[in-house]
Write a protein that holds these residues in place. Structure first.
Motif, PDB file in Angstrom:
ATOM      1  N   ILE A   1      -8.776 -42.023 -20.326  1.00  0.00           N
ATOM      2  CA  ILE A   1      -8.772 -41.440 -21.674  1.00  0.00           C
ATOM      3  C   ILE A   1      -8.069 -42.432 -22.586  1.00  0.00           C
ATOM      4  CG2 ILE A   1      -7.950 -39.491 -23.087  1.00  0.00           C
ATOM      5  CD1 ILE A   1      -8.436 -39.003 -19.407  1.00  0.00           C
ATOM      6  N   GLU A   2      -8.841 -42.975 -23.515  1.00  0.00           N
ATOM      7  CA  GLU A   2      -8.264 -43.980 -24.419  1.00  0.00           C
ATOM      8  C   GLU A   2      -7.798 -43.300 -25.700  1.00  0.00           C
ATOM      9  OE1 GLU A   2     -11.349 -46.921 -24.819  1.00  0.00           O
ATOM     10  OE2 GLU A   2     -11.460 -47.112 -22.628  1.00  0.00           O
ATOM     11  N   THR A   3      -6.542 -43.528 -26.053  1.00  0.00           N
ATOM     12  CA  THR A   3      -5.981 -42.902 -27.253  1.00  0.00           C
ATOM     13  C   THR A   3      -5.457 -43.984 -28.195  1.00  0.00           C
ATOM     14  OG1 THR A   3      -3.597 -42.723 -26.824  1.00  0.00           O
ATOM     15  CG2 THR A   3      -5.012 -41.193 -25.624  1.00  0.00           C
ATOM     16  N   GLY A   4      -5.083 -43.590 -29.380  1.00  0.00           N
ATOM     17  CA  GLY A   4      -4.493 -44.527 -30.324  1.00  0.00           C
ATOM     18  C   GLY A   4      -3.105 -44.969 -29.885  1.00  0.00           C
ATOM     19  N   ASN A   5      -2.648 -44.390 -28.789  1.00  0.00           N
ATOM     20  CA  ASN A   5      -1.290 -44.641 -28.315  1.00  0.00           C
ATOM     21  C   ASN A   5      -1.279 -45.096 -26.857  1.00  0.00           C
ATOM     22  OD1 ASN A   5       1.368 -44.681 -28.874  1.00  0.00           O
ATOM     23  ND2 ASN A   5       1.733 -42.484 -28.587  1.00  0.00           N
ATOM     24  N   GLY A   6      -2.376 -45.698 -26.414  1.00  0.00           N
ATOM     25  CA  GLY A   6      -2.473 -46.171 -25.032  1.00  0.00           C
ATOM     26  C   GLY A   6      -3.461 -45.340 -24.224  1.00  0.00           C
ATOM     27  N   ALA A   7      -3.705 -45.782 -22.976  1.00  0.00           N
ATOM     28  CA  ALA A   7      -4.695 -45.106 -22.130  1.00  0.00           C
ATOM     29  C   ALA A   7      -4.010 -44.274 -21.050  1.00  0.00           C
ATOM     30  CB  ALA A   7      -5.617 -46.140 -21.501  1.00  0.00           C
ATOM     31  N   ILE A   8      -4.706 -43.230 -20.598  1.00  0.00           N
ATOM     32  CA  ILE A   8      -4.185 -42.358 -19.543  1.00  0.00           C
ATOM     33  C   ILE A   8      -5.304 -42.195 -18.507  1.00  0.00           C
ATOM     34  CG2 ILE A   8      -3.147 -40.104 -19.034  1.00  0.00           C
ATOM     35  CD1 ILE A   8      -3.063 -39.815 -22.216  1.00  0.00           C
ATOM     36  N   THR A   9      -4.962 -42.295 -17.240  1.00  0.00           N
ATOM     37  CA  THR A   9      -5.958 -41.996 -16.215  1.00  0.00           C
ATOM     38  C   THR A   9      -5.714 -40.588 -15.700  1.00  0.00           C
ATOM     39  OG1 THR A   9      -4.536 -43.281 -14.756  1.00  0.00           O
ATOM     40  CG2 THR A   9      -6.617 -44.295 -15.360  1.00  0.00           C
ATOM     41  N   ALA A  10      -6.816 -39.926 -15.352  1.00  0.00           N
ATOM     42  CA  ALA A  10      -6.719 -38.532 -14.903  1.00  0.00           C
ATOM     43  C   ALA A  10      -7.903 -38.205 -14.007  1.00  0.00           C
ATOM     44  CB  ALA A  10      -6.706 -37.597 -16.113  1.00  0.00           C
ATOM     45  N   ASP A  11      -7.755 -37.113 -13.258  1.00  0.00           N
ATOM     46  CA  ASP A  11      -8.874 -36.678 -12.407  1.00  0.00           C
ATOM     47  C   ASP A  11      -9.825 -35.755 -13.173  1.00  0.00           C
ATOM     48  OD1 ASP A  11      -7.869 -37.988 -10.112  1.00  0.00           O
ATOM     49  OD2 ASP A  11      -6.361 -36.395  -9.943  1.00  0.00           O
ATOM     50  N   ARG A  12      -9.226 -35.008 -14.088  1.00  0.00           N
ATOM     51  CA  ARG A  12     -10.050 -34.049 -14.828  1.00  0.00           C
ATOM     52  C   ARG A  12      -9.590 -33.979 -16.278  1.00  0.00           C
ATOM     53  NH1 ARG A  12      -9.738 -31.989  -9.665  1.00  0.00           N
ATOM     54  NH2 ARG A  12     -11.821 -31.712  -8.802  1.00  0.00           N
ATOM     55  N   VAL A  13     -10.518 -33.575 -17.125  1.00  0.00           N
ATOM     56  CA  VAL A  13     -10.212 -33.460 -18.551  1.00  0.00           C
ATOM     57  C   VAL A  13     -10.724 -32.130 -19.072  1.00  0.00           C
ATOM     58  CG1 VAL A  13     -10.866 -34.335 -20.831  1.00  0.00           C
ATOM     59  CG2 VAL A  13     -10.207 -35.938 -19.094  1.00  0.00           C
ATOM     60  N   ILE A  14      -9.930 -31.506 -19.934  1.00  0.00           N
ATOM     61  CA  ILE A  14     -10.430 -30.343 -20.698  1.00  0.00           C
ATOM     62  C   ILE A  14     -10.515 -30.786 -22.154  1.00  0.00           C
ATOM     63  CG2 ILE A  14      -9.999 -27.966 -21.436  1.00  0.00           C
ATOM     64  CD1 ILE A  14      -8.422 -27.515 -18.851  1.00  0.00           C
ATOM     65  N   VAL A  15     -11.715 -30.744 -22.714  1.00  0.00           N
ATOM     66  CA  VAL A  15     -11.926 -31.185 -24.098  1.00  0.00           C
ATOM     67  C   VAL A  15     -11.916 -29.952 -24.999  1.00  0.00           C
ATOM     68  CG1 VAL A  15     -13.504 -32.389 -25.674  1.00  0.00           C
ATOM     69  CG2 VAL A  15     -13.380 -33.082 -23.263  1.00  0.00           C
TER      70      VAL A  15
END
Ligand SMILES: Cc1cc2nc3c(=O)[nH]c(=O)nc-3n(C[C@H](O)[C@H](O)[C@H](O)COP(=O)(O)OP(=O)(O)OC[C@H]3O[C@@H](n4cnc5c(N)ncnc54)[C@H](O)[C@@H]3O)c2cc1C
Length: 408
Positions: free
Chosen positions: A205-219
């Motif tokens: 997940i790329e954000t304006g404040n760096g990237a985060i890795t994850a197994d799942r995302v809730i949008v």
């Protein structure tokens, strides 16, 4: 900001907070990633002269069954159960005329119900009586309910909405209640998400404040925001962007005005600026008995006023109020503030409606992808869309889907 977690929740509004709370309480490592510097999203309480003012959701609709009612009570907040002004008679509107208008609205609703059962979904405009006396006012109220004009709103979707007609308020603010519910859940504020890279084994997940890795995302992004982000998903998910486009956010804005010598009016009374024009506002006078007026502007009227600048709302309100209460009334009014929801880059509107023929897009938007992308937010709700409790329910449901997916 954490750069690795199990579940990222994109957006910290009512849906994101509900999802985060559920996952965190279940012991799941999660992070709400929010673009703003606060939680709540379209649930937003500010204060003026010590009063909590809700710029977004204010009414606990379907209040008896609304989860936020219980949460607010558990937080020790005061619930005001005064019947809402729209269920009571309006000032400057003769009682027999009001009765006539209410009957016309009931017939409109019945016709929408019948239209919703036809093979082809059409706009609710088809339910207006030809040359009906109250078409202007019905049109205005449709903009208050949907944020859009009668010609823009799907009859099937409008008819799907469910409401038990019990409406309460939280004295200390609905927005404050939602934000407090997120306390203790890990949150990264000021981190607008730009892209979800789903090409690898783990999500990035790329954000304006760096990237985060994850197994799942809730949008939980607001639909109009998501519709503008064609490259949000990589590889692309055109069906999601298309669904978001079919469920745009309509527009409603609230202008709060200080009212001098307010006691002249009954607590929680109201009036319409005009009875024959869809471009009118509704004015809630002395909400909670406070010396204020809450003006409510919807649809294209709100859009035109936003485009004309903040002062345009007050000018419009003064003209309408003086038209009914006399020229001198202007001297008793002073604007407080308006939050312009269409101009807000992290909302781009107030709440979702479906365009004609696209009521099924709510299910398309809500459907999980690959057991690792999940979706929530008011627009995902078939029966409670446009509301904060609808958002809550979709958030909890997405969290439950994540919990079930982890067990597989
Ligand atoms: C004027 C007005 C009056 C209303 N009145 C009522 C009412 O009386 N009762 C009621 O029940 N509902 C009402 N609503 C609707 C209610 O507020 C919403 O339906 C509900 O709050 C939506 O919650 P949500 O979580 O789906 O979306 P949101 O609250 O919009 O949450 C989405 C979150 O995503 C964030 N975000 C946006 N872009 C990004 C990005 N790129 N990266 C990360 N985060 C991002 C946003 O900042 C936001 O916090 C009203 C709304 C408005 C505007």
């Amino acid at each position: 900001m954490k750069s690795d977690t199990e579940v990222v929740i994109i957006g910290g509004g009512a849906a994101g907070v509900a999802a985060g709370r559920r996952l965190h309480d279940a012991g799941v490592d999660c992070l709400i990633v929010e673009a703003r510097d606060r939680l709540g999203g379209r649930a937003f309480t500010a204060t003026h002269a010590g009063y909590a003012i809700d710029h977004g959701c204010g009414w606990l609709h379907s209040a008896g069954k609304n989860e936020w009612s219980k949460i607010a009570q558990a937080q020790g907040r005061e619930i005001d159960k005064t019947p809402p002004p729209w269920t009571r008679s309006s000032l400057g509107f003769r009682l027999n005329e009001q009765q006539d208008y209410r009957e016309a609205f009931s017939r409109f609703d019945e016709r929408v119900h019948a239209l919703a059962r036809a093979d082809k979904d059409v706009a609710v405009a088809a339910a207006l009586e030809p040359d009906g006396r109250w078409n202007g006012l019905i049109g205005a109220v449709v903009t208050f309910i949907n944020g859009a004009e009668v010609a823009e709103v799907s009859a099937r979707d409008y008819d799907n909405y469910e409401d038990d007609e019990v409406n309460w308020r939280v004295v200390e603010g609905y927005g404050a209640t939602v934000a407090r519910h997120g306390e203790g859940v890990p949150v990264a504020l000021g981190a607008p998400v730009r892209r979800i890279d789903r090409s690898g084994k783990r999500l990035k997940i790329e954000t304006g404040n760096g990237a985060i890795t994850a197994d799942r995302v809730i949008v939980t992004l607001p639909t109009t925001v998501m519709a503008e982000m064609e490259t949000l998903f990589s590889p692309a998910l055109p069906e999601k962007i298309e669904a978001a486009r079919n469920l745009p956010l309509g527009l409603d804005d609230k202008l709060f005005i200080v009212l001098d010598k307010a006691e002249e009016f009954e607590k929680d009374s109201r009036l319409f600026g005009a009875k024959d024009d869809s471009k009118t506002a509704a004015y809630h006078i002395r909400p909670f008995g406070r010396p204020m007026i809450e003006g409510f502007f919807g649809g294209s009227n709100a859009r035109d006023l936003e485009a004309a600048g903040e002062g345009a709302f007050f000018d419009f309100a003064v003209t309408e109020l003086c038209g009914i209460l006399g020229h001198d009334f202007a001297k008793r009014l002073k604007p407080i503030h308006i939050h312009r929801w269409a101009a807000d880059p992290f909302a781009r509107g107030a709440y979702s409606y479906a365009v004609p023929g696209k009521a099924d897009s709510r299910a398309v938007l809500a459907a999980p992808v690959d057991n690792r992308l999940f979706f929530a937010g008011e627009a995902c709700s078939k029966h409670d869309y446009s509301t904060a409790h609808g958002a809550y329910r979709t958030g909890v449901s997405a969290a439950e889907q994540v919990i079930a997916a982890r067990k597989k």
